[in-house]
Design a protein around this motif. Structure first.
Motif, PDB file in Angstrom:
ATOM      1  N   THR A  70       2.390   3.645  -5.160  1.00 11.55           N
ATOM      2  CA  THR A  70       1.281   4.224  -5.927  1.00 11.55           C
ATOM      3  C   THR A  70       1.585   4.167  -7.418  1.00 11.55           C
ATOM      4  O   THR A  70       2.711   3.872  -7.836  1.00 11.55           O
ATOM      5  CB  THR A  70       1.042   5.696  -5.529  1.00 11.55           C
ATOM      6  N   GLN A  71       0.586   4.503  -8.220  1.00 14.10           N
ATOM      7  CA  GLN A  71       0.742   4.474  -9.679  1.00 14.10           C
ATOM      8  C   GLN A  71       1.699   5.553 -10.182  1.00 14.10           C
ATOM      9  O   GLN A  71       2.174   5.494 -11.320  1.00 14.10           O
ATOM     10  CB  GLN A  71      -0.621   4.658 -10.347  1.00 14.10           C
ATOM     11  N   ARG A 102       0.127  -3.770 -12.334  1.00 17.98           N
ATOM     12  CA  ARG A 102      -1.310  -3.603 -12.471  1.00 17.98           C
ATOM     13  C   ARG A 102      -1.765  -2.254 -11.910  1.00 17.98           C
ATOM     14  O   ARG A 102      -2.731  -1.667 -12.389  1.00 17.98           O
ATOM     15  CB  ARG A 102      -2.026  -4.751 -11.752  1.00 17.98           C
ATOM     16  N   MET A 103      -1.072  -1.760 -10.898  1.00 11.35           N
ATOM     17  CA  MET A 103      -1.392  -0.436 -10.331  1.00 11.35           C
ATOM     18  C   MET A 103      -1.154   0.682 -11.340  1.00 11.35           C
ATOM     19  O   MET A 103      -1.742   1.754 -11.246  1.00 11.35           O
ATOM     20  CB  MET A 103      -0.483  -0.150  -9.123  1.00 11.35           C
ATOM     21  N   LEU A 156       1.538  -7.189  -9.453  1.00 15.00           N
ATOM     22  CA  LEU A 156       0.574  -6.321  -8.781  1.00 15.00           C
ATOM     23  C   LEU A 156       0.961  -4.853  -8.930  1.00 15.00           C
ATOM     24  O   LEU A 156       0.099  -3.992  -9.124  1.00 15.00           O
ATOM     25  CB  LEU A 156       0.497  -6.692  -7.292  1.00 15.00           C
ATOM     26  N   ILE A 157       2.249  -4.592  -8.844  1.00 10.96           N
ATOM     27  CA  ILE A 157       2.735  -3.218  -9.000  1.00 10.96           C
ATOM     28  C   ILE A 157       2.488  -2.726 -10.420  1.00 10.96           C
ATOM     29  O   ILE A 157       2.072  -1.584 -10.646  1.00 10.96           O
ATOM     30  CB  ILE A 157       4.227  -3.147  -8.631  1.00 10.96           C
ATOM     31  N   GLY A 162       0.802  -1.226   0.000  1.00 10.70           N
ATOM     32  CA  GLY A 162       0.000   0.000   0.000  1.00 10.70           C
ATOM     33  C   GLY A 162       0.827   1.264   0.000  1.00 10.70           C
ATOM     34  O   GLY A 162       0.290   2.361  -0.200  1.00 10.70           O
TER      35      GLY A 162
END
Length: 338
Positions: free
Chosen positions: A104-105, A130-131, A127-128, A101
């Protein structure tokens, strides 16, 4: 194995130790030379794109790795942060349990793994991505999983480790750290990062103190400043010098403007020529037009003036020439500006 049956280490061989030290440095130097050649050749485009990506980052530079790569990643993140690029280290295992968390993008994620297959990184990188965060991979394997997931791959490949067993990360960690430094230097230069910017990131360091400390931060003021009027007898002026402990006294007029200074050095020179000087007015023996500095100037400038004129004290005056303080070379030493 019991304590009695443990294998005893061989006797220390000083010559072998020195030879291994020399070999280690040769191997690591060769690894750095190889990296340098790649950056001048086939990897130049990748390095340029990585630098541009880091410059364009509107979030933070997040650096991650595990094991020895993790230690190197921490140092690289610290280098970016101290040279003007917001950066932090995230442990990949902790990221799997909540620290993801923190990313961030808007961030650029730098994943470091020599094999390019570190399980913890391989778990979080999709996952990173995908952000929407961009990703730079630093690996020794061009076709590794991390290299394939990344937007930009930077090679940290080495021919061999300096470890005699070719197992412990040595040459590869040296190369990785050097490549991280190269990125940080390229970015700080492109940002126009300069000495005063570095000082603001290191206010507790010697450079920070030299570039950020003002005269007002170190000067003596109020009753601590030795000062007498121009009609003060020399004898009384000497009491003021002794009382205030600055080896000098300022001489001021009725408007409290600094019109002169009398120092211990002046007294010694006076003793060589005058026998009865107790009642001489200070105005007859003071040095006129004393050198002054403003309270808003850097303490480093005070040092420069003192060195140039070979003096140990400097009066501090406001824009109208009124005496508001004084600074001694010892004050600058205690403040660790020197």
């Amino acid at each position: 194995m019991s304590a009695n049956t443990q294998k005893k280490p061989p006797a220390f061989d000083a010559k072998r130790a020195l030879n291994l030290a020399a070999e280690t440095l040769e191997i690591e130097t060769a690894a750095l030379d190889s990296l340098k050649k790649r950056l001048a050749g086939e990897d130049a485009d990748h390095f340029e794109k990585a630098t541009a990506m880091l410059l364009d980052c509107t979030g933070r530079i997040v650096v991650s790795g595990i094991g020895k790569s993790g230690h190197v990643a921490r140092k690289i993140a610290a280098t970016f942060a101290s040279t003007g690029s917001p950066a932090m280290f995230v442990h990949p295992a902790e990221a799997l349990h909540g620290d993801l968390g923190m990313i961030t993008q808007d961030d650029v994620f730098i994943a470091i793994s020599y094999s390019g297959e570190a399980a913890e990184l391989m778990s979080i990188c999709p996952l990173i991505k995908r952000m929407g965060a961009r990703m730079i991979a630093m690996t020794g394997k061009e076709y590794s999983g991390l290299a394939q997931l990344s937007d930009i791959h930077l090679s940290i490949q080495v021919e061999k480790e300096a470890c005699p067993l070719n197992l412990a990360p040595t040459a590869s960690t040296t190369t990785t750290m050097a490549l991280g430094d190269a990125l940080a230097v390229a970015v700080l230069d492109a940002r126009g990062f300069r000495e005063d910017d570095f000082a603001r990131s290191h206010p507790g360091g010697a450079l920070g103190r030299r570039l950020l400390t003002l005269v007002s931060d170190v000067m003596r003021s109020g009753d601590a400043v030795p000062a007498v009027t121009s009609d003060t007898p020399l004898r009384e002026a000497l009491f003021e010098i002794t009382k205030k402990g600055m080896a000098m006294t300022a001489v001021v007029d009725e408007n409290h403007q600094a019109i002169g200074v009398f120092t211990d050095g002046d007294l010694r020179r006076l003793l060589e020529t005058v026998q009865d000087f107790a009642n001489i007015p200070i105005s007859d023996v003071m040095s006129r037009n004393p050198r002054t500095i403003g309270p808003g100037q850097l303490a480093a400038e005070a040092i420069s003036i003192m060195e140039q004129h070979r003096i140990n004290q400097l009066l501090v005056a406001d824009t109208e020439g009124k005496l508001i303080g004084a600074v001694h070379i010892h004050d600058l030493t205690q403040a660790k500006v020197i």
